[in-house]
Enzyme design. Structure first.
Site, PDB file in Angstrom:
ATOM      1  N   TYR A  69     -14.299 -12.646  10.346  1.00 30.02           N
ATOM      2  CA  TYR A  69     -14.312 -13.291  11.662  1.00 30.02           C
ATOM      3  C   TYR A  69     -15.738 -13.555  12.124  1.00 30.02           C
ATOM      4  O   TYR A  69     -16.091 -14.671  12.532  1.00 30.02           O
ATOM      5  CB  TYR A  69     -13.561 -12.376  12.630  1.00 30.02           C
ATOM      6  N   LYS A 120     -19.112 -14.910  -1.037  1.00 25.19           N
ATOM      7  CA  LYS A 120     -18.622 -13.536  -1.182  1.00 25.19           C
ATOM      8  C   LYS A 120     -18.474 -13.251  -2.664  1.00 25.19           C
ATOM      9  O   LYS A 120     -17.766 -13.980  -3.377  1.00 25.19           O
ATOM     10  CB  LYS A 120     -17.283 -13.366  -0.457  1.00 25.19           C
ATOM     11  N   SER A 144     -10.744  -9.200  -2.811  1.00 20.73           N
ATOM     12  CA  SER A 144      -9.442  -8.649  -3.190  1.00 20.73           C
ATOM     13  C   SER A 144      -8.368  -9.173  -2.237  1.00 20.73           C
ATOM     14  O   SER A 144      -8.667  -9.685  -1.161  1.00 20.73           O
ATOM     15  CB  SER A 144      -9.483  -7.123  -3.143  1.00 20.73           C
TER      16      SER A 144
END
Length: 226
Positions: A18, A38, A42
């Site tokens: 966020y 990133k 997962s």
């Protein structure tokens, strides 16, 4: 060549994605070429075209970024486990050279690259013939850190421990963002005590669902390192 900043959390589900999305959006709204990265994600959703990391999809939607998800997230795993365990189950372990190469490509494309971590700061990324921790990725990419913390009870302890750990690894902490902030006596005091005990400024306090990051654009850009 662009600059980068790493976003870590004081734990899982504190709002890293966020906050990352709001940072990328603010820079883009100010006219900068701003991207997202990133190393390993997962809990990705399986689609007809492969695994789709939800974090990257969210940032793309909020910030209006183009590009392929595979460019933003070189390693996506279906299991919602720590990346090292998901990789052991699914194969395709993280290779640092691949991460560095993908990140360098992002720096060629964008002026500012916001790099989101996995979970909290103590997160194994690979654990087999090699051991790679999240801190190894941060140091290899030569990044400073902005830490995201939930502002409620426990924020003081988690923030102090996170900052202390990062400093013990000689990683610079640029600031702390408090998420889900309310104007209660507890959370106002948490903010004060976190700054006092860590010596790190709380650079923003976001209320639930707020979509505007209250940091001046020059100050925000100054957090990024070449």
């Amino acid at each position: 060549m662009g600059k980068g900043l790493f976003i870590t959390g004081t734990g899982t589900d504190v709002g890293k994605t966020y906050v990352s999305a709001l940072i990328v959006k603010k820079l883009r709204d100010a006219g900068f070429r701003s991207g997202y990265f990133k190393a390993a994600a997962s809990g990705s959703q399986r689609t007809q075209s492969g695994l789709a990391p939800e974090d990257a999809e969210y940032v793309k939607a909020v910030a209006g970024i183009g590009g392929k998800l595979s460019e933003m997230v070189p390693y996506a795993y279906e299991h919602a486990y720590s990346p090292h365990l998901a990789a052991q189950i699914e194969g395709n372990p993280v290779e640092m050279d691949v991460v560095c190469g993908k990140y360098e490509a992002m720096l060629e494309r964008y002026e500012y690259v916001t790099v989101e971590g996995s979970g909290g700061i103590v997160c194994p990324i690979r654990f087999d013939t090699q051991v790679i921790l999240l801190e190894d990725v941060i140091k290899k990419l030569n990044l400073g850190v902005l830490a995201v913390a939930d502002s409620g009870l426990g924020a003081i302890n988690r923030s102090v421990l996170t900052v202390s750990y990062l400093r013990s690894r000689e990683i610079e902490v640029k600031g702390i963002v408090l998420n889900r902030f309310r104007d209660s006596i507890v959370e106002m005091d948490n903010r004060k005590m976190i700054e006092y005990l860590t010596g790190v400024p709380v650079v923003a306090a976001l209320r639930e669902g707020e979509m505007c990051l209250d940091i001046g654009i020059e100050r925000l850009a100054g957090f990024y390192d070449e």
